[in-house]
Design a protein around this motif. Structure first.
Motif, mmCIF file in Angstrom:
data_model
loop_
_atom_site.group_PDB
_atom_site.id
_atom_site.type_symbol
_atom_site.label_atom_id
_atom_site.label_comp_id
_atom_site.label_asym_id
_atom_site.label_seq_id
_atom_site.Cartn_x
_atom_site.Cartn_y
_atom_site.Cartn_z
ATOM 1 N N TYR A 1 -5.329 4.803 6.264
ATOM 2 C CA TYR A 1 -6.195 4.706 7.450
ATOM 3 C C TYR A 1 -6.850 6.050 7.757
ATOM 4 C CZ TYR A 1 -7.643 4.088 12.289
ATOM 5 O OH TYR A 1 -8.378 4.035 13.450
ATOM 6 N N LYS A 2 -6.056 7.109 7.689
ATOM 7 C CA LYS A 2 -6.594 8.449 7.986
ATOM 8 C C LYS A 2 -7.699 8.819 7.006
ATOM 9 C CE LYS A 2 -5.138 13.267 8.624
ATOM 10 N NZ LYS A 2 -3.979 14.208 8.605
ATOM 11 N N GLU A 3 -7.492 8.521 5.726
ATOM 12 C CA GLU A 3 -8.497 8.848 4.733
ATOM 13 C C GLU A 3 -9.766 8.017 4.901
ATOM 14 O OE1 GLU A 3 -9.150 9.062 -0.121
ATOM 15 O OE2 GLU A 3 -7.186 8.530 0.707
ATOM 16 N N SER B 1 -4.752 -2.947 -4.366
ATOM 17 C CA SER B 1 -3.572 -2.086 -4.463
ATOM 18 C C SER B 1 -2.795 -2.044 -3.159
ATOM 19 C CB SER B 1 -3.988 -0.659 -4.870
ATOM 20 O OG SER B 1 -4.630 0.011 -3.795
ATOM 21 N N MET B 2 -3.459 -2.381 -2.033
ATOM 22 C CA MET B 2 -2.782 -2.422 -0.737
ATOM 23 C C MET B 2 -1.965 -3.700 -0.558
ATOM 24 S SD MET B 2 -5.532 -0.856 1.978
ATOM 25 C CE MET B 2 -6.858 -2.034 1.649
ATOM 26 N N PHE B 3 -2.168 -4.645 -1.445
ATOM 27 C CA PHE B 3 -1.550 -5.965 -1.286
ATOM 28 C C PHE B 3 -0.030 -5.886 -1.314
ATOM 29 C CE2 PHE B 3 -0.352 -10.247 -2.662
ATOM 30 C CZ PHE B 3 -1.160 -11.024 -1.861
ATOM 31 N N PHE B 4 0.521 -5.155 -2.280
ATOM 32 C CA PHE B 4 1.983 -5.123 -2.436
ATOM 33 C C PHE B 4 2.695 -4.530 -1.232
ATOM 34 C CE2 PHE B 4 6.078 -3.523 -3.658
ATOM 35 C CZ PHE B 4 6.591 -4.479 -4.517
ATOM 36 N N PRO B 5 2.352 -3.304 -0.811
ATOM 37 C CA PRO B 5 3.077 -2.744 0.342
ATOM 38 C C PRO B 5 2.904 -3.551 1.619
ATOM 39 C CG PRO B 5 1.220 -1.340 -0.278
ATOM 40 C CD PRO B 5 1.391 -2.341 -1.363
ATOM 41 N N ALA B 6 1.773 -4.255 1.771
ATOM 42 C CA ALA B 6 1.572 -5.061 2.976
ATOM 43 C C ALA B 6 2.374 -6.353 2.930
ATOM 44 C CB ALA B 6 0.092 -5.376 3.163
ATOM 45 N N MET B 7 2.392 -7.013 1.785
ATOM 46 C CA MET B 7 3.022 -8.328 1.672
ATOM 47 C C MET B 7 4.521 -8.262 1.469
ATOM 48 S SD MET B 7 0.745 -10.771 1.983
ATOM 49 C CE MET B 7 1.339 -12.193 1.090
ATOM 50 N N TRP C 1 0.466 -4.068 9.732
ATOM 51 C CA TRP C 1 -0.598 -5.074 9.784
ATOM 52 C C TRP C 1 -1.737 -4.636 10.707
ATOM 53 C CZ3 TRP C 1 -1.189 -8.519 6.224
ATOM 54 C CH2 TRP C 1 -0.077 -8.923 5.472
ATOM 55 N N ASP C 2 -1.425 -3.856 11.731
ATOM 56 C CA ASP C 2 -2.474 -3.321 12.592
ATOM 57 C C ASP C 2 -3.340 -2.319 11.817
ATOM 58 O OD1 ASP C 2 -3.642 -2.953 15.355
ATOM 59 O OD2 ASP C 2 -2.974 -0.904 14.979
ATOM 60 N N LEU C 3 -2.691 -1.439 11.064
ATOM 61 C CA LEU C 3 -3.434 -0.468 10.260
ATOM 62 C C LEU C 3 -4.276 -1.179 9.196
ATOM 63 C CD1 LEU C 3 -0.592 2.178 9.812
ATOM 64 C CD2 LEU C 3 -2.754 2.567 11.007
ATOM 65 N N LEU C 4 -3.684 -2.192 8.558
ATOM 66 C CA LEU C 4 -4.405 -2.914 7.519
ATOM 67 C C LEU C 4 -5.635 -3.621 8.090
ATOM 68 C CD1 LEU C 4 -4.458 -3.827 4.552
ATOM 69 C CD2 LEU C 4 -3.056 -5.794 5.225
ATOM 70 N N TRP C 5 -5.472 -4.215 9.263
ATOM 71 C CA TRP C 5 -6.599 -4.879 9.927
ATOM 72 C C TRP C 5 -7.737 -3.889 10.172
ATOM 73 C CZ3 TRP C 5 -8.735 -9.385 11.423
ATOM 74 C CH2 TRP C 5 -9.707 -9.343 12.429
ATOM 75 N N ASN C 6 -7.399 -2.723 10.700
ATOM 76 C CA ASN C 6 -8.426 -1.733 11.018
ATOM 77 C C ASN C 6 -9.072 -1.143 9.762
ATOM 78 O OD1 ASN C 6 -8.551 -1.313 14.065
ATOM 79 N ND2 ASN C 6 -6.350 -1.215 13.709
ATOM 80 N N ILE C 7 -8.304 -1.022 8.697
ATOM 81 C CA ILE C 7 -8.877 -0.568 7.435
ATOM 82 C C ILE C 7 -9.913 -1.571 6.937
ATOM 83 C CG2 ILE C 7 -8.377 -0.168 4.984
ATOM 84 C CD1 ILE C 7 -5.657 1.015 5.928
ATOM 85 N N HIS C 8 -9.566 -2.851 7.004
ATOM 86 C CA HIS C 8 -10.506 -3.877 6.544
ATOM 87 C C HIS C 8 -11.717 -3.974 7.464
ATOM 88 C CE1 HIS C 8 -8.637 -5.502 3.011
ATOM 89 N NE2 HIS C 8 -7.477 -5.672 3.625
ATOM 90 N N ARG D 1 -7.924 8.371 -2.352
ATOM 91 C CA ARG D 1 -6.735 9.120 -2.782
ATOM 92 C C ARG D 1 -5.459 8.363 -2.430
ATOM 93 N NH1 ARG D 1 -3.320 11.188 0.053
ATOM 94 N NH2 ARG D 1 -4.637 11.063 1.897
ATOM 95 N N ALA D 2 -5.428 7.782 -1.224
ATOM 96 C CA ALA D 2 -4.212 7.123 -0.751
ATOM 97 C C ALA D 2 -3.813 5.951 -1.627
ATOM 98 C CB ALA D 2 -4.403 6.670 0.696
ATOM 99 N N ALA D 3 -4.800 5.195 -2.110
ATOM 100 C CA ALA D 3 -4.488 4.024 -2.933
ATOM 101 C C ALA D 3 -3.812 4.410 -4.237
ATOM 102 C CB ALA D 3 -5.756 3.228 -3.216
ATOM 103 N N GLY D 4 -4.066 5.640 -4.683
ATOM 104 C CA GLY D 4 -3.432 6.100 -5.913
ATOM 105 C C GLY D 4 -1.929 6.192 -5.817
#
Length: 258
Positions: A255-257, A233-239, A209-216, A9-12
């Motif tokens: 992350y929560k989802e 889809s996570m690429f843009f907000p992270a980069m 970046w901490d959240l992204l690491w844990n998601i991956h 849902r979050a990626a949407g």
């Protein structure tokens, strides 16, 4: 057994987030605010803390490609003498800049509302060679001040490189380069960098970046809880938005989802 979930849902929410980011650029232009066209590697945290809107021609190239608008822009650049051997991202950017000059503003059919007209060009020296010449070439269409700051990269291929003197040299050199960038931005905008706002932007980036690491890390599970489409889809907000509150909210939800 439950049916497979093909997306989170979050990626949407990523699409709306990207559109809001591009919409802010248009508002910034209407309000005569500072706008920097940047190559990847310019610290967003500094720009956000100084109310400078960053637009990235490299990223806009992917936007144009996804909307089947890349080929006409590349052909515009090629018709003006730029070789087909040049990176497609950069040819798209050059074609867009020429189109912007010819129509006197943002082209009406530009994907996502287009990039706003820049008030400056910014680029680090690293990543790839053509970026050192892109903004020089682009000044034939948009003549604004440009700043390229030097960045030293340590020998990452040497895993056990622990020469503290060498490490200090890299840190000191790159910090001094960033000080030069800040001095340029302060001169262009007429305002000083606010340390507290910079610290908040950096804190946002670290959390993103901490959240992204844990998601991956969780993506290593079988079955994978995040499909590749959502990972992209996570690429843009992270980069491109890591220093913002919007990016923090996006990745907290993701992350929560997950």
């Amino acid at each position: 057994m439950s049916k497979p979930v093909r997306s989170t849902r979050a990626a949407g929410a990523a699409g709306a987030l990207i559109r809001r980011h591009y919409a802010r650029g248009k508002i910034q232009q209407e309000e005569d605010g500072p706008i920097a066209w940047c190559m990847r590697g310019v610290p967003d945290e500094i720009l956000f803390s100084m109310d400078i809107y960053p637009a990235y021609p490299e990223n806009y190239g992917t936007v144009c490609s996804s909307k089947q608008a890349a080929v006409p822009l590349m052909e515009i650049a090629e018709s003006d003498g730029f070789s087909q051997d040049i990176c497609g991202y950069l040819r798209i950017a050059l074609g867009y800049a020429k189109q912007m000059r010819d129509c006197g503003g943002i082209p009406e059919d530009a994907p996502f509302g287009g990039m706003p007209r820049p008030t400056m060009f910014l680029s680090p020296s690293r990543m790839c060679d053509p970026r050192l010449k892109l903004f020089e070439a682009m000044r034939r269409y948009i003549c604004v001040q440009s700043y390229i700051f030097d960045v030293l990269c340590p020998p990452i291929d040497v895993a056990d490189c622990n020469d503290h003197a060498a490490q200090s040299h890299y840190v000191d050199y790159n910090v001094e380069s960033l000080r030069g960038l800040v001095h340029f931005l302060e001169k262009q905008t007429g305002k000083k960098l606010e340390e507290q706002r910079l610290m908040q932007a950096v804190a946002n980036s670290l959390e993103v970046w901490d959240l992204l690491w844990n998601i991956h890390q969780m993506r290593r599970n079988v079955p994978c809880p995040v499909p590749s489409e959502d990972a992209f889809s996570m690429f843009f907000p992270a980069m491109w938005m890591a220093g913002t509150n919007d990016a923090v909210s996006f990745f907290r939800d993701m992350y929560k989802e997950v």
